[in-house]
Design an enzyme around this catalytic site. Structure first.
Site, PDB file in Angstrom:
ATOM      1  N   LYS A   5      -6.224   6.301 -11.340  1.00  0.00           N
ATOM      2  CA  LYS A   5      -4.947   5.790 -11.832  1.00  0.00           C
ATOM      3  C   LYS A   5      -5.175   4.648 -12.823  1.00  0.00           C
ATOM      4  CE  LYS A   5      -0.690   4.279 -11.866  1.00  0.00           C
ATOM      5  NZ  LYS A   5      -0.572   2.930 -11.338  1.00  0.00           N
ATOM      6  N   HIS A   7      -3.614   4.305  -2.254  1.00  0.00           N
ATOM      7  CA  HIS A   7      -4.578   3.389  -1.632  1.00  0.00           C
ATOM      8  C   HIS A   7      -5.240   4.050  -0.420  1.00  0.00           C
ATOM      9  CE1 HIS A   7      -1.619   0.346  -3.386  1.00  0.00           C
ATOM     10  NE2 HIS A   7      -2.756  -0.003  -3.959  1.00  0.00           N
ATOM     11  N   VAL A  66      -3.260  10.026  -6.802  1.00  0.00           N
ATOM     12  CA  VAL A  66      -2.306  10.617  -5.860  1.00  0.00           C
ATOM     13  C   VAL A  66      -0.912  10.485  -6.486  1.00  0.00           C
ATOM     14  CG1 VAL A  66      -1.333  10.494  -3.542  1.00  0.00           C
ATOM     15  CG2 VAL A  66      -3.761  10.058  -3.894  1.00  0.00           C
ATOM     16  N   GLN A  79      -9.838   0.342 -15.873  1.00  0.00           N
ATOM     17  CA  GLN A  79     -10.319  -0.678 -14.933  1.00  0.00           C
ATOM     18  C   GLN A  79     -11.601  -0.201 -14.235  1.00  0.00           C
ATOM     19  OE1 GLN A  79      -7.824  -2.941 -11.962  1.00  0.00           O
ATOM     20  NE2 GLN A  79      -8.425  -1.260 -10.636  1.00  0.00           N
ATOM     21  N   GLN A  81      -5.375 -11.898 -13.435  1.00  0.00           N
ATOM     22  CA  GLN A  81      -5.229 -10.662 -14.219  1.00  0.00           C
ATOM     23  C   GLN A  81      -3.808 -10.445 -14.707  1.00  0.00           C
ATOM     24  OE1 GLN A  81      -6.569  -8.157 -10.809  1.00  0.00           O
ATOM     25  NE2 GLN A  81      -4.977  -6.735 -11.460  1.00  0.00           N
ATOM     26  N   LEU A  88       0.807  -1.227   0.000  1.00  0.00           N
ATOM     27  CA  LEU A  88       0.000   0.000   0.000  1.00  0.00           C
ATOM     28  C   LEU A  88       0.838   1.273   0.000  1.00  0.00           C
ATOM     29  CD1 LEU A  88      -2.650  -1.181   2.614  1.00  0.00           C
ATOM     30  CD2 LEU A  88      -2.758  -1.354   0.114  1.00  0.00           C
ATOM     31  N   HIS A  89       0.256   2.311  -0.571  1.00  0.00           N
ATOM     32  CA  HIS A  89       0.875   3.637  -0.583  1.00  0.00           C
ATOM     33  C   HIS A  89      -0.229   4.676  -0.391  1.00  0.00           C
ATOM     34  CE1 HIS A  89      -0.708   3.795  -4.626  1.00  0.00           C
ATOM     35  NE2 HIS A  89      -0.030   2.713  -4.959  1.00  0.00           N
ATOM     36  N   MET A 102       1.626   7.553  -7.987  1.00  0.00           N
ATOM     37  CA  MET A 102       2.046   6.518  -7.034  1.00  0.00           C
ATOM     38  C   MET A 102       1.573   5.160  -7.520  1.00  0.00           C
ATOM     39  SD  MET A 102       1.814   8.043  -3.278  1.00  0.00           S
ATOM     40  CE  MET A 102       2.701   9.543  -2.889  1.00  0.00           C
TER      41      MET A 102
END
Ligand code: AMP
Length: 280
Positions: A149, A37, A176, A153, A61, A33-34, A184
């Site tokens: 981002k 998220h 972000v 999707q 995927q 995570l960053h 990110m």
């Protein structure tokens, strides 16, 4: 924060909370995570009574030559971050929980999955739609949060939810970025120092294109050529640089309404994506 591995247990808790009138927010992730998220988590915390985050590196995927086995993972760090963010449930299923023996409910990702990343990563969005559909069965949330981002999707999921009449609202949240503009991504850890510098060119090319549009440019071929110039000199392979309408993700001859400008490039061996929405 409750860490849950069992789909059945989680579904039971969620259904119980919903029957008491509680609003459930859901953030599906692949972990590592960053702040991107965490921005989705914050949005969910703000809008809902309970927040569920899932961490599952979804094998269906990834293509056979992609980075499934080396995809970065750090459950301990992730759960610390989620605890600090006051997440209520962390769902951490095994592949067997998501795809039990005999699993056959693969989901057709629909027409929005044809272009852009769909064209370059065959089967990718089929895997995404399948796992998200399965996750939505396990977590029947009121709202699910996705990042711009991965705009294609998010649109594929919005379309799936409409087609299947899944009663979960899909919210698309802003990208972000690092201070220098790089979006990110968990995959940014793959980048060496010099690759990290060259990776800035993705967001740079998007900003340049957006500027041209704001200055009156309407010919996508010309704008695209400018983007290609920037990307060619900084990246190692361009999967695509595209300008499409943000609803159907189709190319336009003359730009109008809201456009999605999207790029996918390899910097070294790392495939990076980024995009920007521009109102024409
Ligand atoms: P991933 O773990 O990469 O599958 O991402 C999980 C969710 O976080 C997806 O909805 C992504 O679009 C979203 N996300 C990833 N990176 C960012 C970012 N930089 N800003 C906002 N959302 C993001």
């Amino acid at each position: 924060m409750l860490v849950v591995k069992s789909p059945e247990k989680l579904t039971k808790s969620i259904v119980e909370l919903k029957s008491k009138g509680k609003k459930i927010g859901f953030v599906p992730t692949m972990g590592f995570l960053h702040k991107g998220h965490l921005s989705l988590v914050r949005k969910s915390k703000k809008e809902c009574d309970f927040t569920v985050v899932s961490i599952f590196v979804n094998p269906t995927q990834f293509g056979p030559k992609e980075d499934l086995s080396r995809y970065p993972r750090n459950l301990r760090r992730d759960s610390q971050m989620l605890r600090k963010a006051k997440v209520d449930f962390l769902f951490f299923p095994s592949a067997n929980d998501i795809y039990p023996k005999g699993f056959c409910d693969f989901v057709n990702p629909g027409p929005l999955a044809k272009g852009l990343c769909g064209a370059k990563r065959p089967g990718h969005f089929r895997g995404v739609a399948t796992v998200v559909n399965r996750l939505f069965q396990i977590v029947p949330a009121n709202v699910a949060y996705f990042g711009q981002k991965d705009f294609q999707q998010a649109r594929v999921i919005q379309d799936m939810v409409e087609r299947f009449q899944i009663p979960t609202k899909i919210r698309i949240c802003p990208i972000v970025r690092e201070k220098d503009g790089l979006a990110m991504s968990s995959r940014n850890v793959y980048l060496s120092k010099s690759e990290r510098i060259r990776a800035k060119s993705l967001s740079g090319s998007l900003r340049h294109a957006a500027r041209l549009i704001r200055q009156g440019a309407r010919n996508p071929a010309k704008i695209r050529a400018e983007m290609m110039r920037i990307l060619k000199s900084n990246t190692d392979k361009i999967d695509y640089a595209a300008i499409v309408d943000s609803k159907r993700l189709r190319a336009q001859k003359h730009l109008k309404n809201t456009c999605l400008i999207a790029v996918a490039c390899f910097v070294g061996k790392t495939r990076l994506i980024d995009n920007i929405l521009v109102r024409v």
